[in-house]
Design a protein around this motif. Structure first.
Motif, PDB file in Angstrom:
ATOM      1  N   LYS A  53     -13.844 -22.101 117.985  1.00  0.00           N
ATOM      2  CA  LYS A  53     -14.491 -21.360 116.894  1.00  0.00           C
ATOM      3  C   LYS A  53     -15.881 -20.881 117.314  1.00  0.00           C
ATOM      4  O   LYS A  53     -16.294 -19.754 116.991  1.00  0.00           O
ATOM      5  CB  LYS A  53     -14.595 -22.278 115.670  1.00  0.00           C
ATOM      6  N   THR A  54     -16.607 -21.728 118.034  1.00  0.00           N
ATOM      7  CA  THR A  54     -17.940 -21.357 118.531  1.00  0.00           C
ATOM      8  C   THR A  54     -17.837 -20.221 119.538  1.00  0.00           C
ATOM      9  O   THR A  54     -18.638 -19.277 119.505  1.00  0.00           O
ATOM     10  CB  THR A  54     -18.623 -22.584 119.174  1.00  0.00           C
ATOM     11  N   GLY A  55     -16.855 -20.302 120.439  1.00  0.00           N
ATOM     12  CA  GLY A  55     -16.654 -19.241 121.417  1.00  0.00           C
ATOM     13  C   GLY A  55     -16.346 -17.910 120.766  1.00  0.00           C
ATOM     14  O   GLY A  55     -16.866 -16.863 121.166  1.00  0.00           O
ATOM     15  N   ILE A  56     -15.512 -17.929 119.735  1.00  0.00           N
ATOM     16  CA  ILE A  56     -15.199 -16.697 119.003  1.00  0.00           C
ATOM     17  C   ILE A  56     -16.453 -16.145 118.337  1.00  0.00           C
ATOM     18  O   ILE A  56     -16.733 -14.938 118.381  1.00  0.00           O
ATOM     19  CB  ILE A  56     -14.107 -16.972 117.945  1.00  0.00           C
ATOM     20  N   PHE A  57     -17.225 -17.034 117.728  1.00  0.00           N
ATOM     21  CA  PHE A  57     -18.417 -16.606 116.987  1.00  0.00           C
ATOM     22  C   PHE A  57     -19.423 -15.895 117.882  1.00  0.00           C
ATOM     23  O   PHE A  57     -20.062 -14.930 117.470  1.00  0.00           O
ATOM     24  CB  PHE A  57     -19.068 -17.829 116.334  1.00  0.00           C
ATOM     25  N   PHE A  58     -19.548 -16.362 119.129  1.00  0.00           N
ATOM     26  CA  PHE A  58     -20.519 -15.770 120.044  1.00  0.00           C
ATOM     27  C   PHE A  58     -19.903 -14.746 121.004  1.00  0.00           C
ATOM     28  O   PHE A  58     -20.558 -14.317 121.949  1.00  0.00           O
ATOM     29  CB  PHE A  58     -21.238 -16.863 120.835  1.00  0.00           C
ATOM     30  N   GLY A  59     -18.664 -14.362 120.760  1.00  0.00           N
ATOM     31  CA  GLY A  59     -18.067 -13.276 121.532  1.00  0.00           C
ATOM     32  C   GLY A  59     -17.774 -13.629 122.976  1.00  0.00           C
ATOM     33  O   GLY A  59     -17.924 -12.791 123.870  1.00  0.00           O
ATOM     34  N   LEU A  60     -17.334 -14.861 123.198  1.00  0.00           N
ATOM     35  CA  LEU A  60     -16.941 -15.280 124.536  1.00  0.00           C
ATOM     36  C   LEU A  60     -15.528 -14.770 124.842  1.00  0.00           C
ATOM     37  O   LEU A  60     -14.653 -14.798 123.973  1.00  0.00           O
ATOM     38  CB  LEU A  60     -16.941 -16.802 124.639  1.00  0.00           C
ATOM     39  N   GLU A  61     -15.310 -14.345 126.058  1.00  0.00           N
ATOM     40  CA  GLU A  61     -13.951 -13.976 126.460  1.00  0.00           C
ATOM     41  C   GLU A  61     -13.110 -15.227 126.654  1.00  0.00           C
ATOM     42  O   GLU A  61     -11.962 -15.306 126.203  1.00  0.00           O
ATOM     43  CB  GLU A  61     -13.996 -13.142 127.738  1.00  0.00           C
ATOM     44  N   ASN A  62     -13.660 -16.214 127.363  1.00  0.00           N
ATOM     45  CA  ASN A  62     -13.003 -17.510 127.539  1.00  0.00           C
ATOM     46  C   ASN A  62     -13.491 -18.416 126.414  1.00  0.00           C
ATOM     47  O   ASN A  62     -14.554 -19.026 126.513  1.00  0.00           O
ATOM     48  CB  ASN A  62     -13.325 -18.093 128.914  1.00  0.00           C
TER      49      ASN A  62
END
Length: 375
Positions: A53-62
């Protein structure tokens, strides 16, 4: 009481955050990666959910390239101590928090690295001019804060990072101020590494933060200890991210962070609109007060305003406001470079920082009481 110190810690949290914390403590209550029984597996799955969820929020590809820490200070130290090598050079701005300055200055003091500080007026240079002036042949990292914790001025520009990438310079963003308010995409914003803390604009609880990594480059662990995997090894295993998360994670607060991220994601437009209205009203009303100095008045900003009033120290103003039940902050705001740039080292500065849970009436009451100062 009127709470205007949200840049330090948001006091009022969404109800979902409290409920998530209580649920984890009461219904789960165990640590992830520390047991193969069903409850321990549930904890591990919940950690994975918040990581993603954190990765999605900050626009991470991985999406799972997120290392959890207890705050952004630990995440910053993890990055600088674990990523930089002897002979590297780093470029930072004069608005960086001490959490960025002090690890770098320590590494400089032991002769490992060097760093340069972008001066205040030079932040208006074009990206090409800026890096031509400050980058060197050995520059490894361009590190910028998203926004000043002292004045609210937005410092990060994707154009700076785009130019850095052209020069093969790694980009690092300290999003401690602004994460949760400003929309960020590590992929689109050319951000290689991003640190965040949970207890400020993300409206989570204290004890959470992290380092988001665009790639899984090898970083030396800041701490050695239990990682929940490969317990027979004498040192942390080279496994990402577990090998960089030694010690028991603060899972009740991490699970609550997931709820806070959901709230920010779902209400981002409303949060931004409300805080923009409150900040514009605050600036408009402050500017009518006699002998006031408002720092970075003409720049785009978050809901943070730094000011002084001639004839008073910042601590005197904060103490006066506190007698009326208004919480603000004075003195040096863990950002000595910014105080040097603004020439406020001796006086400090009064900081007022709003949240979307503040109201227009609170702003007017604050202004009315501030006008009575000296009567």
């Amino acid at each position: 009481m009127i709470y205007f110190d949200n840049a330090a810690t948001t006091k009022v949290k969404p109800e979902e955050v409290y409920k998530a914390f209580e649920y984890y403590v009461r219904e789960i209550g165990v640590s992830p990666g520390r047991g193969s029984y069903s409850l321990g597996i549930s904890a591990s799955r919940m950690l994975y959910q918040v990581r993603k969820k954190t990765g999605i929020f900050f626009g991470l590809e991985n999406l799972t390239n997120v290392i959890f820490t207890k705050n952004s200070t630990e995440a910053i130290n993890l990055f600088f101590h674990g990523f930089l090598k002897t002979g590297d050079h780093v470029v930072i701005s004069c608005y960086e928090h001490n959490a960025v300055l002090r690890p770098l200055h320590y590494l400089k003091s032991i002769g490992m690295i060097d760093y340069s500080v972008i001066q205040r007026n030079d932040l208006e240079l074009s990206p090409e001019e800026l890096l031509e002036k400050y980058a060197k042949t050995n520059t490894k990292v361009l590190a910028l804060t998203l926004a000043s914790n002292l004045t609210g001025r937005i410092i990060y520009k994707s154009e700076f990072f785009e130019e850095a990438k052209k020069r093969n310079i790694t980009t690092f963003l300290d999003a401690s101020q602004g994460a949760g308010k400003m929309s960020l995409s590590m992929k689109n914003g050319q951000i290689d590494y991003l640190v965040f803390t949970g207890h400020k604009d993300l409206m989570g609880l204290p004890g959470t933060g992290g380092l988001c990594c665009r790639d899984k480059e090898e970083i030396t662990p800041l701490l050695q200890g239990g990682t929940g995997i490969f317990g027979d090894a004498y040192m942390n295993p080279k496994v990402f991210p577990e090998g960089l998360e030694a010690g028991t994670l603060n899972m009740p607060a991490i699970w609550a962070l997931g709820a806070a991220i959901d709230f920010c994601q779902q209400n981002r437009n409303e949060i931004y609109k409300k805080e923009k209205e409150l900040t514009e009203l605050l600036l408009e009303q402050l500017s009518t007060i006699k002998n006031i100095i408002i720092y970075d008045y003409g720049f785009d900003r978050l809901g943070v305003v730094g000011f002084n009033i001639d004839g008073y120290s910042s601590d005197e103003i904060v103490k006066y406001l506190d007698t009326w039940g208004i919480c603000t902050r004075g003195g040096i705001h863990c950002a000595i470079l910014a105080h040097e740039a603004l020439k406020t080292v001796k006086t400090g500065a009064v900081r007022v920082s709003v949240s979307s849970f503040n109201t227009v009436d609170e702003v007017y009451e604050f202004i009315d009481i501030l006008r009575r100062l000296g009567e």
